[in-house]
Design an enzyme around this catalytic site. Structure first.
Site, mmCIF file in Angstrom:
data_model
loop_
_atom_site.group_PDB
_atom_site.id
_atom_site.type_symbol
_atom_site.label_atom_id
_atom_site.label_comp_id
_atom_site.label_asym_id
_atom_site.label_seq_id
_atom_site.Cartn_x
_atom_site.Cartn_y
_atom_site.Cartn_z
ATOM 1 N N ASN A 207 92.757 16.951 -119.540
ATOM 2 C CA ASN A 207 91.623 17.302 -120.554
ATOM 3 C C ASN A 207 90.552 18.180 -119.924
ATOM 4 O O ASN A 207 90.860 18.750 -118.829
ATOM 5 C CB ASN A 207 90.794 15.807 -120.711
ATOM 6 C CG ASN A 207 90.479 15.289 -119.367
ATOM 7 O OD1 ASN A 207 89.567 15.620 -118.966
ATOM 8 N ND2 ASN A 207 91.129 14.093 -118.859
ATOM 9 N N LYS A 286 112.118 22.711 -115.061
ATOM 10 C CA LYS A 286 111.264 23.195 -116.497
ATOM 11 C C LYS A 286 112.172 23.092 -117.630
ATOM 12 O O LYS A 286 113.303 23.422 -117.703
ATOM 13 C CB LYS A 286 111.051 25.001 -116.241
ATOM 14 C CG LYS A 286 110.214 25.473 -117.349
ATOM 15 C CD LYS A 286 109.853 26.724 -117.211
ATOM 16 C CE LYS A 286 109.060 27.256 -118.539
ATOM 17 N NZ LYS A 286 109.333 28.725 -118.780
ATOM 18 N N LYS A 334 82.963 -1.440 -123.347
ATOM 19 C CA LYS A 334 83.228 -1.430 -122.015
ATOM 20 C C LYS A 334 82.665 -1.812 -120.807
ATOM 21 O O LYS A 334 83.116 -2.291 -119.950
ATOM 22 C CB LYS A 334 83.363 0.370 -121.955
ATOM 23 C CG LYS A 334 84.595 0.820 -122.726
ATOM 24 C CD LYS A 334 84.481 2.414 -122.544
ATOM 25 C CE LYS A 334 85.510 2.970 -123.757
ATOM 26 N NZ LYS A 334 85.336 4.289 -123.903
#
Ligand code: CTP
Length: 403
Positions: A207, A286, A334
């Site tokens: 991210n 790969k 949370k």
């Protein structure tokens, strides 16, 4: 740290790096500090009193007695919140360590009732000389603060240790020296940055977290006297000096690193953007386009924070919540689920942005919402709240286990 109206007595001794003190003076003035320069006689061989006093906005003193008849070293020593000597030669370090006061700067150091921060700069052989090493050790034991020296090319043409610390590091050390030490004795484990889950040798899931928020918290906690361990995934931010910095790659690496360090911590702050899923396997080769679109099976990673919540005992636990909707509600959930003492709720605009806007939520339902601020300011607010909890609540002070 706010340097506004702080009085900094800036001692300059005779070294080629004295020109860098001009830049330091400029930065200190820009931050709102009052700079009172004091030059030794040999500093005047490298920079002029005129350049220093112009940048400082105060006269550059070098004489023990001024023409008004009052003794200027007492005036100056009384005024200082901090004495900084940059660059500091082996000579001024030797004088300070031996109690010699034979010019204005060395007299001020003897008369000081403020902290003294020394930024050594000298030839590497001088720095390695056992007499200099002993003098530094003696001063450090007496509570004198040091920043640097760095390693690099020296004026004499050699490579080695002895170079004046970079100006931004000296500036940071000044902020450290003037900050309250309300986290002294705390051992804080902080995670930051993005984890990376490999698909094949060249592709991965990650991210956009820059790590800036966690790094700013690490810097602020260290500044306030905590012993800081920073476990970081991928990040473009420079780690603060004076902390233990560990690099990890995947969520599982981070989980293992946290597992090794948490037992010794009094507080854990999970600011990392940890991937919730990882590919079930990493291809050693790969993946070739000709083989067609791959389907990648994902498996959940360990929820590190949730695991810590289960075994937190007396430790203080702080988590983050990144939400695209129902910010406060989701963050509160949370907080409860992960048994946190504080949760910092923020939105995706925080990612890879120098600024952030957060809501700091406590288990009692208090919600402190900030405006959009630089992440260093946000870090200060978070660390203020942590310090408040530390002060109020001695329940999580850890007694070392005998086993
Ligand atoms: N976290 C963690 N381990 C994970 C995922 C998240 O320790 N595998 C921590 C983060 O560092 C953060 C907190 O848990 O402090 C909340 O992270 P966030 O991504 O907001 O929420 P998730 O728990 O992943 O839940 P969701 O993705 O459903 O919002």
């Amino acid at each position: 740290m706010n340097l506004q109206d702080k009085n900094i007595l800036l001692g300059v001794t005779g070294g080629i790096a004295a020109y860098k003190t001009l830049e330091l003076t400029r930065l200190l003035r820009k931050a709102g500090a009052n700079v009172w320069p004091v030059m030794t006689k040999s500093a005047g061989e490298f920079i002029t009193p005129l350049s220093l006093s112009t940048l400082a906005g105060n006269p550059a003193n070098s004489s023990l007695f001024n023409d008004r008849g009052s003794i200027s070293h007492i005036d100056l020593a009384d005024r200082a919140d901090l004495i900084v000597i940059a660059p500091a030669t082996a000579n001024i370090i030797g004088k300070a360590a031996s109690g010699i006061a034979d010019d204005l700067l060395s007299t001020l150091v003897m008369a000081a009732n403020s902290p003294v921060l020394i930024a050594p700069a000298m030839n590497d052989r001088m720095y390695d000389n056992p007499i200099v090493a002993k003098n530094i050790e003696k001063l450090a034991t007496l509570g004198y603060l040091f920043v640097g020296p760095g390693v690099g090319e020296l004026a004499c043409g050699y490579e080695g240790r002895g170079r004046l610390a970079p100006v931004d590091e000296i500036f940071e050390a000044i902020e450290d020296a003037l900050s309250p030490k309300d986290l002294e004795g705390e051992k804080i484990l902080i995670t930051a940055g993005a984890t990376r889950e490999n698909i094949d040798p060249v592709r991965y899931l990650t991210n956009g977290s820059s790590g800036a928020m966690g790094y700013a918290i690490a810097r602020e906690a260290k500044r306030r006297g905590a012993h800081v361990v920073l476990i970081s995934g991928s990040s473009t931010t420079k780690p603060p000096y004076g902390i233990t910095h560990l690099r990890v790659e995947s969520a599982e690496d981070m989980s293992r690193a946290v597992e090794r360090s948490y037992a010794d911590s009094t507080c854990i702050i999970m600011a990392a953007a940890v991937s919730d899923y990882r590919p079930s396997e990493t291809s050693p080769e790969k993946i070739k386009k000709a083989d067609g679109p791959p389907s990648i099976e994902l498996l959940p990673t360990t929820d590190i924070l949730k695991g810590l919540g289960e075994k937190k005992e007396k430790r203080l636990l702080v988590g983050f919540a990144l939400e695209t909707s129902d910010l406060i509600e989701n963050a509160k959930r949370k907080l409860e689920e992960k048994k946190l003492d504080l949760v910092i709720a923020n939105e995706p605009t925080a990612i890879a942005n120098e600024k952030n806007r957060v809501a700091i939520i406590s288990p009692h339902g208090e919600v402190e919402e900030t405006e959009e601020l630089d992440k260093r300011e946000i870090a200060k607010k978070i660390v203020d709240r942590v310090a408040e909890l530390v002060k109020k609540n001695t329940k999580y002070k850890i007694t070392p286990l005998l086993t």
